[in-house]
Design a protein around this motif. Structure first.
Motif, PDB file in Angstrom:
ATOM      1  N   ASN A 140      -2.565  -8.962   4.979  1.00 27.73           N
ATOM      2  CA  ASN A 140      -1.455  -8.415   5.753  1.00 27.73           C
ATOM      3  C   ASN A 140      -1.860  -7.081   6.358  1.00 27.73           C
ATOM      4  O   ASN A 140      -2.815  -6.457   5.930  1.00 27.73           O
ATOM      5  CB  ASN A 140      -0.223  -8.231   4.848  1.00 27.73           C
ATOM      6  N   ASP A 141      -1.098  -6.640   7.349  1.00 35.03           N
ATOM      7  CA  ASP A 141      -1.290  -5.328   7.953  1.00 35.03           C
ATOM      8  C   ASP A 141      -0.830  -4.281   6.946  1.00 35.03           C
ATOM      9  O   ASP A 141       0.362  -4.196   6.639  1.00 35.03           O
ATOM     10  CB  ASP A 141      -0.476  -5.231   9.247  1.00 35.03           C
ATOM     11  N   ASP A 142      -1.762  -3.486   6.420  1.00 30.81           N
ATOM     12  CA  ASP A 142      -1.380  -2.570   5.354  1.00 30.81           C
ATOM     13  C   ASP A 142      -0.742  -1.279   5.864  1.00 30.81           C
ATOM     14  O   ASP A 142      -0.555  -0.335   5.096  1.00 30.81           O
ATOM     15  CB  ASP A 142      -2.561  -2.257   4.437  1.00 30.81           C
ATOM     16  N   SER A 143      -0.357  -1.232   7.139  1.00 29.14           N
ATOM     17  CA  SER A 143       0.408  -0.069   7.606  1.00 29.14           C
ATOM     18  C   SER A 143       1.756   0.009   6.899  1.00 29.14           C
ATOM     19  O   SER A 143       2.448   1.013   6.995  1.00 29.14           O
ATOM     20  CB  SER A 143       0.626  -0.121   9.120  1.00 29.14           C
ATOM     21  N   ILE A 144       2.113  -1.062   6.168  1.00 30.76           N
ATOM     22  CA  ILE A 144       3.332  -1.022   5.357  1.00 30.76           C
ATOM     23  C   ILE A 144       3.296   0.171   4.396  1.00 30.76           C
ATOM     24  O   ILE A 144       4.334   0.733   4.043  1.00 30.76           O
ATOM     25  CB  ILE A 144       3.505  -2.337   4.574  1.00 30.76           C
TER      26      ILE A 144
END
Length: 212
Positions: A140-144
């Motif tokens: 997943n996009d870890d900008s979370i």
């Protein structure tokens, strides 16, 4: 005329901004960036990336005319993190977190103390758990991690609950280190982050909770 005074956060802004400008420009080296943007005057791109200097508003605006939307990386940051960190009211922090896409609890229309506690706790801890599980399964996009930091930071600052920030601070700052080469200690101008890191250190935790 004296140059405007830079804040520690401005240098972090610059590090993230220059990475994203280079990505948007489709270049692999900062030595190519002036040519890619059509600039004839060299900027301090490498100093921005290392956090030794910060771009001024004029430079950010000039890049924005070539690459629309890149100024948001400087002023707002990933998942609105800069906007959230600068908030002085919990209502404003909630507004920016919602703009960043943080899930809203069912009692959204009932803005009492329980709403804020539920919102920030859910946005921080449950989203960290969600990301950990989702990341293990699919990636997943870890900008979370940027909005997790914003939510946990707001919980500590406005509600006095430091537990969430202490739990996630290592992972969140590791995200910025890994993605933008921003050393975790560079965030310690922020008292809440500094105290959370100190608490983590006091417990002898030296590795991130989730990132492997």
């Amino acid at each position: 005329m004296a140059r405007p005074k830079r804040s520690p956060l401005d240098y972090i802004r610059g590090q993230i901004w220059v990475h994203e400008v280079a990505r948007e420009a489709g270049i692999s080296s900062l030595s190519q960036i002036d040519e890619a943007l059509g600039f004839t005057k060299d900027r301090s791109w490498y100093k921005y990336r290392r956090g030794e200097n910060a771009p001024d508003k004029k430079t950010v605006a000039e890049v924005e005319t070539v690459l629309p939307g890149t100024d948001s990386w400087f002023y707002e940051g990933p998942k609105q993190i800069f906007s959230v960190l600068e908030c002085t009211r919990i209502q404003d922090a909630i507004s920016f977190l919602k703009k960043a896409g943080v899930p809203t609890p069912e009692d959204d229309d009932h803005l009492d103390g329980n709403f804020y506690i539920n919102y920030l706790s859910r946005a921080g801890l449950s989203q960290l758990n969600f990301h950990a599980e989702y990341g293990r399964q699919r990636g997943n996009d870890d900008s979370i991690f940027a909005w997790i930091l914003g939510a946990a930071h707001s919980e500590a600052r406005f509600l006095g609950n430091t537990y969430s920030l202490e739990l996630v601070v290592h992972d969140c700052l590791e995200y910025f280190h890994r993605r933008y080469s921003i050393a975790p200690e560079r965030w310690e101008h922020d008292v809440d982050i500094k105290e959370a890191r100190a608490a983590v250190t006091a417990f002898g935790i030296t590795k991130p909770y989730v990132l492997k």
